[in-house]
Design an enzyme around this catalytic site. Sequence first.
Site, PDB file in Angstrom:
ATOM      1  CD  GLU A 425      -2.395   1.253   2.845  1.00 50.31           C
ATOM      2  OE1 GLU A 425      -2.300   0.251   3.580  1.00 50.31           O
ATOM      3  OE2 GLU A 425      -3.054   2.258   3.133  1.00 50.31           O
ATOM      4  CG  ASP A 498      -0.543   1.739   6.477  1.00 53.24           C
ATOM      5  OD1 ASP A 498       0.595   1.247   6.312  1.00 53.24           O
ATOM      6  OD2 ASP A 498      -0.860   2.898   6.131  1.00 53.24           O
ATOM      7  CG  ASP A 500      -4.760   2.294   8.724  1.00 51.14           C
ATOM      8  OD1 ASP A 500      -4.966   1.515   7.758  1.00 51.14           O
ATOM      9  OD2 ASP A 500      -4.224   3.402   8.584  1.00 51.14           O
ATOM     10  CG  ASP A 502      -8.073   4.488   5.004  1.00 50.16           C
ATOM     11  OD1 ASP A 502      -9.282   4.258   4.773  1.00 50.16           O
ATOM     12  OD2 ASP A 502      -7.615   5.626   5.221  1.00 50.16           O
TER      13      ASP A 502
END
Length: 655
Positions: A425, A498, A500, A502
């Site tokens: 990403e 990540d 998280d 997103d």
Amino acid sequence: MTEKKNDYSAQQITVLEGLEPVRKRPGMYIGGTGLEGLHHLVWELIDNGIDEALAGYANEVSVTLMSDGGVKVTDNGRGIPTDIHPKTGKSTVETVLTVLHAGGKFGGGGYKVAGGLHGVGSSVVNALSKKLIIKVFRDGNVYEQTYEKGIPIEDLKIIDKSNKTGTEILFYPDDSIFETVDFNYQTILDRLRHAAYLTKYVRTNLINQLNNKKYSFYFEGGIKSYVKHLNVGKEVIDEDIFYVDKTVKDTQVEISMQYTDAYNETIKSFANNVLNPDGGTHLTGFKSALTRVINDYARKNGLLKEKEENLSGEDTREGLTAILLVKLPDPQFEGQTKNKLGNPEVRGYVEQVLNEYLNYYLEEHPNVAKKIVGKALLAARARKAARAARDNILRKGILDGASMPGKLADCSSKDPKNSELYLVEGDSAGGSAKTGRDSKTQAILPLKGKVLNVERARLDKMLANNELLSLIKALGVGIEDSFDIKLLRYERIIIMTDADVDGSHISTLLMTFFFRYMPAVIENGHLFLAKPPLFELVRSGKKESVFIYDESQLDQILDEEIEKRKKLNPNLNLSDEKYKQAGFIEQKRYKGLGEMDAEQLFETTMNPEKRVLIQVRIEDVERSDAIFNKLMGTEVELRKNFIQANARFVKDLDI
Ligand code: 0RA
């Protein structure tokens, strides 16, 4: 190969065997000794209860996960007979639990004629349990018998009076046979929900003694409710759900369906409540009737002009969710695992039922009919455009091996077995990954921003998307008709995002892409999620750090360190913050991959010696399909759940 149904009637048990073969070669009876084999034990017992319900004698099947690791399966049917069985000279209960029926029964859930000696799978469960206790409620009594490793350690005895009827089996899987004896609550819950959908008027319950929770499923609508459930979070073209239940000769045909605005089709076919993932004659009959009825309707009502060509089967199924259930006395399957129904006569039965009743339905619901035909016409047009786009790409050789995407930092190894591809990403983490990687075996493809949601885009749009095009090129496998898994250039494809929301969204979008367009990549175990650390703990006095990958691991490590320190220094001041007590001077939370430098990224997340990879599996396509659709929908609440949901179809794996 065709597997013939066994005849379970008492008189016809001619071959009696001990249970030894089951303990010697459990894989032959339950598929394996891993998690799936373990759960197979529960499926056998649930199926027996459901069979008793299908025979019309039970309406409730319950599973209790006991706090001591046992599993109890209960039904309120007739109770297994307790009288002496003529062939074995033992009680029917003991016969059912100790006699392995010739040929065994793999997959469970066969249709048994009422009165037949059903429950044969119970002997397999018994053989593979270190302990099993059966209770039968029948004739005003409660009978009980205990077994160890399939051997009765006492006679069947009356322990109480009761006016209930039913069967209750409590078993403890043998941990010397199974790799794990930890049952998965969610897997069992899914199975019970599924069973309740397929057998209307039957309640299924799951009681979890560990947390005192109870789930109960009851669907009066049967497979109609199932369709409704599968379409949660999707836009349906009409609220009304088609449903038919008809018997032709000795075969019961039940069909339910509804269209959504999605591009994919979800059709599940079952024979005698067993899912046939590869379809078979019932599915073939369904498809041909559907295509015929919709084309006929479209022609008759001028929606398809004389010179226009017929809608293809694919066009008529775009966005379709359907459940197809047939019940027949003598199901024949192709292959060992009942993946495909083989009875030739079933095709005609299903065709006949759908022809008649769908036609009737369309006439009765002209508004729904117009929407269905309109959608199929649109699908036909869009498919032509998508084909043209794909052919164009293929003609230009864009997907051919020669031209690798510019953003790909390939590995030097050309042997797929020693190659892996990291999908990273963002450009900044991509840069670190390129610097930190082992360039011999690790290729890096950075992906910018959100990946295209293939649930909401057709092939032409997908092929116009640079990120996905780069990915397809890098994989080397082609797409759709030209797809060939043998051409895969990497043994492992590792999604690194990540930790998280997103990041999880991006991994979900990528998984959706593989799920829809390259399921073989997942099925063959090539797709993984990287697991970046959540925390870094820096130890005082030393340079060395400890990396933490789970919230729960953090507390555990800190507690362990505190214990160690207390032992060394009983006067330790306990008023300090926990991580300081444990001797760490700094606790750093990683929000993104970008916060790590190249070396850290490699050491924590990419180093094959240390990293944790999570293998993505299509363990339950239905579930992942539902999850994807919920995620990709617009509702924030649904989307919020997805990190949790992801954990369901992936399995932790240390590589
Ligand atoms: C043999 C004969 C009958 C019922 C059953 C077995 C039976 C087996 C299982 C396994 C789980 N639950 C079950 N419930 C019943 C017929 C008995 C009769 O005719 O009364």
